[in-house]
Motif scaffolding. Structure first.
Motif, PDB file in Angstrom:
ATOM      1  N   ALA A 155     -47.977  26.111   2.726  1.00 26.67           N
ATOM      2  CA  ALA A 155     -48.336  25.726   1.356  1.00 26.67           C
ATOM      3  C   ALA A 155     -47.299  24.812   0.717  1.00 26.67           C
ATOM      4  CB  ALA A 155     -48.548  26.975   0.498  1.00 26.67           C
ATOM      5  N   THR A 156     -46.989  23.696   1.380  1.00 21.17           N
ATOM      6  CA  THR A 156     -45.974  22.766   0.891  1.00 21.17           C
ATOM      7  C   THR A 156     -46.626  21.533   0.265  1.00 21.17           C
ATOM      8  OG1 THR A 156     -45.862  21.712   3.059  1.00 21.17           O
ATOM      9  CG2 THR A 156     -44.320  23.517   2.627  1.00 21.17           C
ATOM     10  N   PRO A 157     -45.892  20.799  -0.563  1.00 23.01           N
ATOM     11  CA  PRO A 157     -46.424  19.548  -1.107  1.00 23.01           C
ATOM     12  C   PRO A 157     -46.364  18.444  -0.066  1.00 23.01           C
ATOM     13  CG  PRO A 157     -44.173  19.856  -1.831  1.00 23.01           C
ATOM     14  CD  PRO A 157     -44.535  21.103  -1.072  1.00 23.01           C
ATOM     15  N   SER A 158     -47.040  17.342  -0.337  1.00 25.06           N
ATOM     16  CA  SER A 158     -46.880  16.165   0.522  1.00 25.06           C
ATOM     17  C   SER A 158     -45.449  15.655   0.438  1.00 25.06           C
ATOM     18  CB  SER A 158     -47.853  15.052   0.108  1.00 25.06           C
ATOM     19  OG  SER A 158     -49.182  15.493   0.228  1.00 25.06           O
ATOM     20  N   LEU A 159     -44.889  15.690  -0.751  1.00 24.69           N
ATOM     21  CA  LEU A 159     -43.493  15.314  -0.959  1.00 24.69           C
ATOM     22  C   LEU A 159     -43.031  15.854  -2.304  1.00 24.69           C
ATOM     23  CD1 LEU A 159     -41.070  13.620   0.172  1.00 24.69           C
ATOM     24  CD2 LEU A 159     -41.845  11.774  -1.332  1.00 24.69           C
ATOM     25  N   GLN A 160     -41.805  16.334  -2.313  1.00 28.42           N
ATOM     26  CA  GLN A 160     -41.107  16.661  -3.554  1.00 28.42           C
ATOM     27  C   GLN A 160     -39.856  15.803  -3.589  1.00 28.42           C
ATOM     28  OE1 GLN A 160     -39.683  20.799  -4.150  1.00 28.42           O
ATOM     29  NE2 GLN A 160     -37.733  19.842  -4.666  1.00 28.42           N
ATOM     30  N   ALA A 161     -39.712  14.973  -4.639  1.00 28.51           N
ATOM     31  CA  ALA A 161     -38.556  14.072  -4.690  1.00 28.51           C
ATOM     32  C   ALA A 161     -38.419  13.484  -6.090  1.00 28.51           C
ATOM     33  CB  ALA A 161     -38.706  12.936  -3.673  1.00 28.51           C
ATOM     34  N   ASP A 162     -37.201  13.125  -6.440  1.00 30.32           N
ATOM     35  CA  ASP A 162     -36.926  12.417  -7.695  1.00 30.32           C
ATOM     36  C   ASP A 162     -37.151  10.932  -7.435  1.00 30.32           C
ATOM     37  OD1 ASP A 162     -36.033  11.473 -10.094  1.00 30.32           O
ATOM     38  OD2 ASP A 162     -33.907  11.825  -9.683  1.00 30.32           O
ATOM     39  N   ILE A 163     -38.369  10.463  -7.648  1.00 35.36           N
ATOM     40  CA  ILE A 163     -38.715   9.090  -7.285  1.00 35.36           C
ATOM     41  C   ILE A 163     -38.979   8.200  -8.485  1.00 35.36           C
ATOM     42  CG2 ILE A 163     -39.658   9.750  -5.039  1.00 35.36           C
ATOM     43  CD1 ILE A 163     -42.460   9.495  -6.277  1.00 35.36           C
ATOM     44  N   LEU A 164     -39.047   8.764  -9.698  1.00 30.29           N
ATOM     45  CA  LEU A 164     -39.411   7.964 -10.863  1.00 30.29           C
ATOM     46  C   LEU A 164     -38.309   7.917 -11.910  1.00 30.29           C
ATOM     47  CD1 LEU A 164     -43.143   9.029 -11.392  1.00 30.29           C
ATOM     48  CD2 LEU A 164     -42.242   7.089 -10.131  1.00 30.29           C
ATOM     49  N   GLY A 165     -37.073   8.204 -11.525  1.00 27.54           N
ATOM     50  CA  GLY A 165     -35.995   8.183 -12.494  1.00 27.54           C
ATOM     51  C   GLY A 165     -35.817   9.531 -13.156  1.00 27.54           C
TER      52      GLY A 165
END
Length: 576
Positions: A155-165
């Motif tokens: 049950a993971t996301p496609s991606l978790q990341a700080d990508i928009l500032g």
């Protein structure tokens, strides 16, 4: 990762988990029953700091900062009941926070920064939850309706990341019918201003391993937690070390010229260089030796000898450290003058002479936009008048302003004179003065006691990690508390006191790439007018020590105070 004894792990977390221990730490869970089910260890040495043996395949485990205790917590799917075998919630300091993490409603999947504090929230499937220390339960913050998670029971996301500032993280998930890939970003305000997490190498690596191995949440190489909130608000986090691989240098500065020349100083000016990324600044050399750096388009070279020819060179450098070819010009300082009545040199800089090469005609004066401010609020007890300068008003003024021939935009913030006021202050959003790319944007802060010219990158080197309120104070003072020699030198001349504050706490200004100019109105005596070029400005520090500061030319003006001659000195910002 230098583990003492282990096996294949289904989950591994690497980051700065302990605020009192240098370096990184590792938390892992392992599949083979004959080794530790959960292990917390030093990343550099492999030394085991804590381990738990449940004699089972342990497939899930999480390290996250979710309580007010200093340091991260960790938990995993080891034993179901025995806290000594991994059933509990543990702190990296060795504390057993709770005996049963499952009873708290914690998930054992992803951890992320979503709301406004410095603690983690938990991401599992399509839900973000937050642990509540008071109720000892997890509250749902958001449900990503219409989405599905990945990898079945993981049950993971496609991606978790700080990508928009910002510094909080985005969550990327597919829609239920797989026609959309949705990006969710928090709308919760925060009082903290931190570099985007993608600046951190450990975090960037964590984003990469989400897509090449078992999906696990990324961590950072520096510690965050509410227990260090004061340090974060005060800008105490270290600036990330970023290394660039771009190798194309900027163009050389154009039209290098001598704008002013004296006995012991020379003012150089040039037109902006260009770069495929961003010009960070300029280096100024005198006879092959580095004299200084600036992000502006002019520079005052001091400490020269009179009547001497010098070779000046200026090169541009970009954010990757690439240097341009140098622009070169030669010039000779003026010879010392002699006072016919004394036979002695009067000292100081002489009047400007014809520049080499011959400068072009003076550019047309470009009108400057005035920024709307609040009405001054006067504190009768302190004698201070404070105006608030709205961020949007400054942005609008810059948008409507016209750059000068050097590409510099200047807007004016003026605080009118008020009776009984001894200090004038302006409150400005910190982001206005911490933009490394805003070197060619200037705010001219005008008060009855002095005028400051503030570049937009003024605080970019030291306080760019801060959000909040910058207050700049310009007040009048006296020489009464100074030492005898300095007091005598100052006499009855004006003493201007400058102050710089972040969120009402005093801070230092020390940015070699951002020159702040101070213009002080002064009515000279008749004797001083004879040698007005020799008037000096003293910088007096907090300890009462005084030293002369270089002036970027002294100009005579006639329309400031009752048509009396006024001398305005421009110099690097002295804070006392």
């Amino acid at each position: 990762m230098n583990r003492e004894k282990g096996s294949h792990g289904d989950a591994m977390h690497v980051g700065a988990f302990d605020p009192d221990v240098e370096g990184l730490q590792v938390f892992s869970v392992f599949e083979v029953p004959s080794v530790a089910s959960m292990q917390y260890r030093d990343a550099a040495t492999g030394e085991t700091l804590m381990s738990f043996y449940a004699s089972k395949d342990t497939g899930r485990g999480v390290a996250a900062n979710i309580t007010s205790d200093p340091g991260y917590e960790f938990w995993g799917t080891a034993d179901l009941e025995d806290v000594q075998k991994g059933a509990g919630l543990y702190n990296v300091k060795g504390k057993i926070v709770e005996n049963d993490w499952r009873a708290l409603g914690l998930s054992a999947n992803f951890a992320l920064y979503w709301d406004g504090d410095l603690h983690h929230e938990l991401l599992d499937d399509i839900y973000i939850t937050k642990y509540n220390e008071i109720t000892k339960k997890c509250d749902v913050i958001i449900e990503f309706t219409g989405c599905v998670s990945n990898n079945g029971t993981k049950a993971t996301p496609s991606l978790q990341a700080d990508i928009l500032g910002d510094w909080r993280e985005e969550v990327i998930m597919p829609s239920e019918d797989s026609t959309e890939l949705r990006i969710y970003s928090t709308t919760i305000p925060t009082e903290y201003r931190i570099y985007t997490l993608m600046h951190d190498p450990v975090y960037r690596l964590g984003i990469a391993w989400q897509n090449v191995a078992y999906n696990q949440p990324p961590h950072i190489s520096f510690y965050l937690g509410e227990d260090i909130r004061d340090r974060v608000l005060a800008g105490g986090l270290n600036t990330p070390k970023i290394y660039y691989t771009e190798k194309i240098p900027p163009t050389a500065p154009n039209n290098l010229r001598i704008a002013n020349i004296g006995r012991t100083d020379v003012t150089l000016a040039w037109d902006a260089a260009t770069d495929n990324a961003m010009v960070e600044g300029y280096e100024i050399y005198v006879n092959g030796t580095l004299h200084g750096r600036t992000s502006g388009l002019s520079y005052l070279v001091t400490g020269l000898s009179s009547g001497t020819e010098y070779t000046f060179a200026v090169n541009a450098y970009d954010i990757s450290g690439n240097r341009s070819e140098a622009a070169v010009i030669k010039g000779r300082t003026e010879s010392a003058k002699t006072d016919s009545s004394t036979g002695k040199s009067p000292g100081g800089s002489s009047r400007p002479i014809k520049a080499q090469p011959t400068p072009s005609l003076a550019p047309a004066i470009i009108p400057k936009q005035t920024v709307k401010t609040s009405e001054p609020v006067i504190n009768a007890a302190t004698g201070e008048a404070l105006v608030t300068v709205g961020k949007e008003n400054i942005i609008t003024a810059f948008e409507n302003s016209i750059p000068d021939e050097k590409g510099v935009k200047t807007v004016i913030v003026e605080i009118p004179e008020a009776e009984g006021v001894t200090s004038y202050a302006a409150s400005i959003d910190a982001s206005v003065l911490t933009n490394v790319r805003a070197a060619n944007e200037r705010i001219e802060l005008k008060t009855p006691y002095a005028t400051l010219v503030l570049p937009g990158n003024m605080l970019s080197n030291s306080y760019s990690a801060n959000a909040g309120e910058i207050i700049i104070k310009i007040g009048t003072s006296t020489a009464d508390d100074l030492s005898g020699e300095i007091k005598t030198a100052v006499g009855n001349r004006p003493v201007v006191e400058l102050g710089l504050y972040l969120n009402n706490k005093p801070i230092e200004f020390d940015n070699p790439n951002a020159s702040v100019l101070v213009k002080i109105p002064y009515v000279p005596t008749e004797e001083e007018l004879k040698w007005h070029e020799n008037i000096i400005v003293l910088r007096i520090d907090r300890s009462g020590n005084a030293e002369p500061v270089p002036t970027d030319g002294i100009t005579r003006q006639t329309a400031w105070l009752n048509s009396n001659p006024i001398i305005s000195a421009s110099m690097p910002l002295p804070l006392i």
